[in-house]
Design a protein around this motif. Structure first.
Motif, mmCIF file in Angstrom:
data_model
loop_
_atom_site.group_PDB
_atom_site.id
_atom_site.type_symbol
_atom_site.label_atom_id
_atom_site.label_comp_id
_atom_site.label_asym_id
_atom_site.label_seq_id
_atom_site.Cartn_x
_atom_site.Cartn_y
_atom_site.Cartn_z
ATOM 1 N N GLU A 112 0.854 -1.194 0.000
ATOM 2 C CA GLU A 112 0.000 0.000 0.000
ATOM 3 C C GLU A 112 0.891 1.246 0.000
ATOM 4 O O GLU A 112 0.895 2.023 0.957
ATOM 5 C CB GLU A 112 -0.953 0.000 1.198
ATOM 6 N N ARG A 113 1.616 1.415 -1.094
ATOM 7 C CA ARG A 113 2.528 2.575 -1.185
ATOM 8 C C ARG A 113 1.762 3.895 -1.140
ATOM 9 O O ARG A 113 2.235 4.878 -0.588
ATOM 10 C CB ARG A 113 3.359 2.486 -2.459
ATOM 11 N N GLU A 114 0.576 3.894 -1.755
ATOM 12 C CA GLU A 114 -0.325 5.042 -1.682
ATOM 13 C C GLU A 114 -1.580 4.618 -0.939
ATOM 14 O O GLU A 114 -2.058 3.494 -1.117
ATOM 15 C CB GLU A 114 -0.693 5.535 -3.078
ATOM 16 N N GLU A 115 -2.086 5.507 -0.123
ATOM 17 C CA GLU A 115 -3.233 5.162 0.702
ATOM 18 C C GLU A 115 -4.397 4.680 -0.151
ATOM 19 O O GLU A 115 -4.829 5.356 -1.095
ATOM 20 C CB GLU A 115 -3.668 6.364 1.552
ATOM 21 N N GLY A 116 -4.892 3.482 0.156
ATOM 22 C CA GLY A 116 -6.048 2.943 -0.537
ATOM 23 C C GLY A 116 -5.754 2.275 -1.863
ATOM 24 O O GLY A 116 -6.661 1.711 -2.483
ATOM 25 N N LYS A 117 -4.492 2.293 -2.316
ATOM 26 C CA LYS A 117 -4.127 1.653 -3.581
ATOM 27 C C LYS A 117 -3.217 0.460 -3.282
ATOM 28 O O LYS A 117 -2.116 0.636 -2.758
ATOM 29 C CB LYS A 117 -3.407 2.647 -4.502
ATOM 30 N N PHE A 118 -3.686 -0.735 -3.621
ATOM 31 C CA PHE A 118 -3.006 -1.958 -3.212
ATOM 32 C C PHE A 118 -2.360 -2.663 -4.401
ATOM 33 O O PHE A 118 -2.938 -2.741 -5.485
ATOM 34 C CB PHE A 118 -3.979 -2.893 -2.495
ATOM 35 N N ASP A 119 -1.188 -3.176 -4.150
ATOM 36 C CA ASP A 119 -0.434 -3.921 -5.160
ATOM 37 C C ASP A 119 0.018 -5.239 -4.529
ATOM 38 O O ASP A 119 0.890 -5.262 -3.658
ATOM 39 C CB ASP A 119 0.774 -3.104 -5.621
ATOM 40 N N PHE A 120 -0.586 -6.333 -4.972
ATOM 41 C CA PHE A 120 -0.264 -7.650 -4.420
ATOM 42 C C PHE A 120 0.578 -8.489 -5.387
ATOM 43 O O PHE A 120 0.641 -9.709 -5.244
ATOM 44 C CB PHE A 120 -1.552 -8.401 -4.065
ATOM 45 N N SER A 121 1.211 -7.846 -6.332
ATOM 46 C CA SER A 121 1.952 -8.596 -7.354
ATOM 47 C C SER A 121 3.106 -9.393 -6.737
ATOM 48 O O SER A 121 3.341 -10.546 -7.125
ATOM 49 C CB SER A 121 2.475 -7.658 -8.440
ATOM 50 N N LEU A 122 3.829 -8.824 -5.775
ATOM 51 C CA LEU A 122 4.929 -9.542 -5.145
ATOM 52 C C LEU A 122 4.393 -10.722 -4.333
ATOM 53 O O LEU A 122 4.970 -11.820 -4.359
ATOM 54 C CB LEU A 122 5.737 -8.596 -4.252
ATOM 55 N N VAL A 123 3.302 -10.509 -3.636
ATOM 56 C CA VAL A 123 2.660 -11.586 -2.878
ATOM 57 C C VAL A 123 2.285 -12.737 -3.814
ATOM 58 O O VAL A 123 2.575 -13.909 -3.543
ATOM 59 C CB VAL A 123 1.410 -11.057 -2.150
#
Length: 536
Positions: A82-93
């Motif tokens: 969640e580098r930016e509030e409310g924007k999620f990136d789960f690609s590494l996961v």
């Protein structure tokens, strides 16, 4: 007819629901169930930054396989998803999950959210930079520290939102395969450099009445409370009404009890939100305190044994507490963590020369659900590591271990120069385990440094046992008839192939000292099937 149709629909709905990883009781112990089968964790925890990219992970995967791991513990970093509030990136996961599946490995994710080793180092930049909205703890000199305060609702909401999104994503991405089998919520929670937080919200809470929820739990469970905590409450007369100092007295212990309530309420709320999205087992880990240290000199209010009653009173979304080991008092701490009947899992142990043998002892003596050294990727050649050899023995024995778990048929020993002998009773026999170097004809006995050794023993039938490990010598006595002697009927060395025992070497000669003992030498790693008998 309508009732029958409704029944069929309900059954179909039940069958369509995916089963999840869960814990279940077996006898007096606990099993981890993965893909509907018992699972014993042969784990390793990655260094804190190793899983920050797939490129960093590339040379690590082969080492994990070389050491016979079946599970990898790896952080999930709030600041990266969640580098930016409310924007999620789960690609590494997702990439970690896909690669783990390819390597036939399971994953534990360690949620590096609000706290990692007490500090809030892995909170996103938008949290760190907005200190008015997301405030820190303050010490008794009103100095702020790099620790998000658990007394602030914004801090809690931000952590809950991120964790709940992560768990919802894991359910969508992984529930069918069950690659991710457990979650550690936060990491080594604790207050530094004072025993409690002195921010305005904390001070206000400290002067309020102790929550009725906690007092009621203590009263209900008074006979079962751990003695260290009971003593603090007893000293002040077991009071049940008033603020924290009125009930527990004015002391650092009271400051710590106050703080642990709010840490545990915060963490339970995060865990509950995560389980509302995807209900798999969740635990918290503890940085162990040294006896001479005071709260605040060690991370105060962590999930430590003397505080576990408060952690339990705060909620049941956390399934168990776990010790992280960087001190040698292995048995002491494990005894404390399991004395109320809780399961044992060791998520982090210093990756030293003792680690493999302590892991086997934990799985044998405590019937732990698993073990995991830290910085598992730090080895040069995984194939040479004792950990891999011990894990191979446990892997072969896992079906036998899980079939007999909780039935008083399993035990283990841990030996070194200071603890050369251990006596256990199992089945109809008393077993005396000695360190291999105690043999007066052993060249190693002359050495000043004796390696740590260990073994697991499993009763599989009357008079019949599997014994596995390294560096042990065993003699026997019958328990029932004190006038009789115990002898060796047969000793076979072997392996399990497709879960079936295969003998490849039959002893009973020099290897058993002509029937006097069972032995596995230092630097040998073996499973032996032993049959005993009695004679007059």
């Amino acid at each position: 007819m309508r009732f029958f149709l409704l029944l069929v629909m309900a059954m179909q709905l039940g069958f369509s629901q995916e089963k999840t990883t869960h814990l279940q009781k077996k006898g007096n112990k606990t099993q981890l169930i993965v893909n509907e089968k018992p699972f014993l964790i042969l784990g390793g925890e990655l260094g804190n930054s190793s899983a920050t990219s797939m490129e960093s992970m590339e040379p690590i995967w082969p080492k994990l396989k070389d050491m016979n791991l079946n599970t990898v513990l790896t952080p999930v970093y709030w600041e990266l998803i969640e580098r930016e509030e409310g924007k999620f990136d789960f690609s590494l996961v997702d990439d970690l999950i896909l690669r783990a599946r390819k390597e036939n490995l399971k994953l534990f994710f360690l949620w590096f959210g609000s706290w990692k080793n007490s500090m809030s180092s892995h909170a996103p930049a938008w949290v760190k930079l907005n200190q008015k909205k997301y405030p820190r703890v303050k010490d008794d000199k009103n100095i702020s520290h790099e620790i998000l305060t658990p007394f602030n609702e914004n801090n809690l909401k931000a952590d809950i939102n991120a964790f709940q999104k992560l768990m919802a994503h894991l359910k969508d991405f992984d529930q069918k395969e069950q690659t991710v089998i457990m979650i550690q919520v936060e990491n080594e929670i604790g207050m530094l450099p004072t025993a409690r937080d002195y921010c305005p919200q904390a001070n206000e809470a400290f002067n309020k009445e102790v929550p009725a929820e906690l007092v009621q739990y203590l009263q209900k469970n008074k006979e079962k409370l751990v003695p260290e905590f009971l003593e603090v409450w007893k000293k002040n007369g077991f009071k049940a009404k008033g603020n924290w100092e009125a009930i527990f007295g004015k002391s650092l212990q009271t400051d710590e009890i106050f703080m642990v309530w709010y840490f545990s309420k915060f963490t339970n709320a995060v865990a509950k939100a995560g389980k509302d999205s995807y209900a798999i087992p969740m635990f918290v880990n503890a940085a162990l305190n040294a006896a001479e240290k005071k709260p605040g000199e060690y991370p105060s209010a962590g999930p430590l044994p003397h505080l576990m009653d408060v952690w339990k009173a705060a909620g049941n979304s956390i399934d168990f507490l776990s010790p992280d080991f960087y001190n040698p008092s292995f048995k002491h701490w494990n005894d404390l963590f399991t004395r109320q009947g809780d399961p044992l899992f060791i998520p982090e142990h210093k990756f030293d020369k003792t680690a493999a043998f302590k892991g086997l002892y934990a799985i044998g003596h405590y019937e732990a659900i698993g073990f995991s050294p830290f910085s598992i990727e730090s080895v040069e050649d995984g194939k040479k590591e004792p950990l891999g050899k011990i894990y191979d023995l446990v892997r072969q024995l896992t079906p036998v271990i899980e079939a007999n778990k909780g039935l008083h048929k399993i035990d283990g020993v841990l030996l070194d120069k200071e603890n050369q002998l251990q006596v256990i009773q199992l089945g109809d026999y008393e077993f005396t385990f000695k360190h291999d170097y105690t043999l007066n004809w052993s060249d190693g006995a002359k050495e000043e440094i004796w390696p740590t050794t260990s073994a697991i023993i499993i009763e599989i039938a009357p008079n019949e046992f599997y014994i596995a490990g390294s560096g042990i010598v065993i003699t026997f006595k019958p328990l029932k008839d004190k006038t009789a002697n115990a002898g060796i009927l047969k000793v076979d060395q072997g392996t399990f192939e497709n879960k079936v025992w295969k003998t490849f070497r039959h002893f009973n000669g020099d290897q058993t000292h002509q029937g006097r003992h069972v032995r596995i030498a230092v630097d040998d790693f073996e499973i032996q099937k032993v049959q005993l008998y009695t004679y007059e």
